[in-house]
Write an enzyme that holds these catalytic residues in place. Structure first.
Site, PDB file in Angstrom:
ATOM      1  N   HIS A   1    -114.483  20.616  36.434  1.00  0.00           N
ATOM      2  CA  HIS A   1    -113.387  20.244  37.441  1.00  0.00           C
ATOM      3  C   HIS A   1    -113.253  18.670  37.760  1.00  0.00           C
ATOM      4  CE1 HIS A   1    -111.584  19.920  41.294  1.00  0.00           C
ATOM      5  NE2 HIS A   1    -111.981  18.860  41.349  1.00  0.00           N
TER       6      HIS A   1
ATOM      7  N   ASN B   1    -115.284  27.603  33.768  1.00  0.00           N
ATOM      8  CA  ASN B   1    -114.310  26.280  32.576  1.00  0.00           C
ATOM      9  C   ASN B   1    -115.345  25.378  32.892  1.00  0.00           C
ATOM     10  OD1 ASN B   1    -113.198  25.607  35.187  1.00  0.00           O
ATOM     11  ND2 ASN B   1    -111.288  26.358  35.193  1.00  0.00           N
TER      12      ASN B   1
ATOM     13  N   GLU C   1    -111.695  14.365  47.368  1.00  0.00           N
ATOM     14  CA  GLU C   1    -112.492  14.931  46.811  1.00  0.00           C
ATOM     15  C   GLU C   1    -114.006  13.869  46.539  1.00  0.00           C
ATOM     16  OE1 GLU C   1    -110.049  18.571  44.010  1.00  0.00           O
ATOM     17  OE2 GLU C   1    -111.225  17.029  43.027  1.00  0.00           O
TER      18      GLU C   1
ATOM     19  N   TYR D   1    -112.280  23.961  48.537  1.00  0.00           N
ATOM     20  CA  TYR D   1    -111.112  24.355  47.401  1.00  0.00           C
ATOM     21  C   TYR D   1    -109.568  24.596  47.972  1.00  0.00           C
ATOM     22  CZ  TYR D   1    -113.168  24.913  42.136  1.00  0.00           C
ATOM     23  OH  TYR D   1    -113.467  24.107  41.077  1.00  0.00           O
TER      24      TYR D   1
ATOM     25  N   LYS E   1    -119.949  22.387  36.801  1.00  0.00           N
ATOM     26  CA  LYS E   1    -119.797  23.528  36.924  1.00  0.00           C
ATOM     27  C   LYS E   1    -120.755  24.191  36.958  1.00  0.00           C
ATOM     28  CE  LYS E   1    -115.043  24.172  38.014  1.00  0.00           C
ATOM     29  NZ  LYS E   1    -113.689  25.613  37.670  1.00  0.00           N
TER      30      LYS E   1
HETATM   31  N1  UDP Z   1    -109.055  29.560  38.628  1.00  0.00           N
HETATM   32  C1  UDP Z   1    -109.336  31.561  38.634  1.00  0.00           C
HETATM   33  N2  UDP Z   1    -108.363  31.869  37.350  1.00  0.00           N
HETATM   34  C2  UDP Z   1    -107.000  31.377  37.785  1.00  0.00           C
HETATM   35  C3  UDP Z   1    -106.443  30.052  37.794  1.00  0.00           C
HETATM   36  C4  UDP Z   1    -107.522  29.401  38.482  1.00  0.00           C
HETATM   37  O1  UDP Z   1    -110.291  31.462  37.920  1.00  0.00           O
HETATM   38  O2  UDP Z   1    -105.712  32.456  37.187  1.00  0.00           O
HETATM   39  C5  UDP Z   1    -110.314  29.076  38.608  1.00  0.00           C
HETATM   40  C6  UDP Z   1    -110.604  28.198  37.385  1.00  0.00           C
HETATM   41  O3  UDP Z   1    -111.837  28.192  37.657  1.00  0.00           O
HETATM   42  C7  UDP Z   1    -110.045  26.909  37.237  1.00  0.00           C
HETATM   43  C8  UDP Z   1    -110.302  26.345  39.819  1.00  0.00           C
HETATM   44  O4  UDP Z   1    -109.594  28.128  39.814  1.00  0.00           O
HETATM   45  O5  UDP Z   1    -110.824  25.562  37.214  1.00  0.00           O
HETATM   46  C9  UDP Z   1    -109.399  25.906  40.682  1.00  0.00           C
HETATM   47  O6  UDP Z   1    -107.471  26.101  39.573  1.00  0.00           O
HETATM   48  P1  UDP Z   1    -106.658  25.347  39.454  1.00  0.00           P
HETATM   49  O7  UDP Z   1    -105.670  25.962  38.725  1.00  0.00           O
HETATM   50  O8  UDP Z   1    -106.654  24.003  40.222  1.00  0.00           O
HETATM   51  O9  UDP Z   1    -107.033  24.377  37.911  1.00  0.00           O
HETATM   52  P2  UDP Z   1    -107.822  23.370  37.372  1.00  0.00           P
HETATM   53  O10 UDP Z   1    -107.555  21.964  38.402  1.00  0.00           O
HETATM   54  O11 UDP Z   1    -109.538  23.938  37.627  1.00  0.00           O
HETATM   55  O12 UDP Z   1    -107.861  22.749  35.807  1.00  0.00           O
HETATM   56 MG    MG Z   2    -107.068  21.834  40.303  1.00  0.00          MG
END
Ligand code: UDP
Ligand code: MG
Length: 138
Positions: free
Chosen positions: A118, A115, A129, A52, A12
């Protein structure tokens, strides 16, 4: 049981900006995931919203799409035994605060938004994806 899979990984904007691409790629290689394809691109907010779209009803959706389109990213196809779950283990929990020691998000994540990486979460989503970023086989 192990099965050879492919998964989509994204480095990212926060990590590209901090020059962490080589370090993160080395981690995948050390953990037995092969980088089959990789390209550095910048996507539009509309493209991020499409990518997304499973999260479109979430309160963080707009911020998430603005963020993913805010700077260059590196998209990769990773391949290996149980690559989807293996990549999720290497990444760690979504919120770096909750991620285990040694995971990418623990080591480099700045916040739940920024974070660092992805990774696809299922075989079905990995296919979608990978197709989203590499459908033209570039
Ligand atoms: N995210 C966020 N706030 C939240 C949950 C998720 O900003 O409360 C963002 C975070 O960057 C995450 C992305 O949305 O990586 C996608 O969320 P997901 O639950 O799919 O998490 P991941 O699969 O990336 O662990
Ligand atoms: Mg996810």
């Amino acid at each position: 049981m192990s099965s050879k899979e492919q998964t989509l990984s994204i480095i990212k904007p926060d990590a590209v900006e901090r020059n962490l691409v080589d370090t993160i790629q080395k981690k995948f290689i050390d953990e037995k995931l092969k980088i089959v394809k990789a390209k550095k691109i910048q996507i539009s907010k509309d493209e991020a919203s499409e990518f997304y779209k499973v999260h479109q009803t979430k309160p963080f959706f707009d911020r998430l799409c603005s963020y993913l389109s805010s700077g260059p990213i590196v998209v990769m196809i990773l391949e290996g035994n149980n690559a989807i779950a293996q990549n999720r283990l290497i990444m760690g929990s979504t919120d770096p605060k909750n991620a285990d020691d040694g995971t990418l998000r623990k080591m480099y994540g700045l916040s739940i938004d920024k974070n660092t990486v992805h990774g696809s979460d299922s075989i079905e989503n990995a296919k979608k994806e990978i197709d989203f970023f590499f459908k033209d086989n570039i």
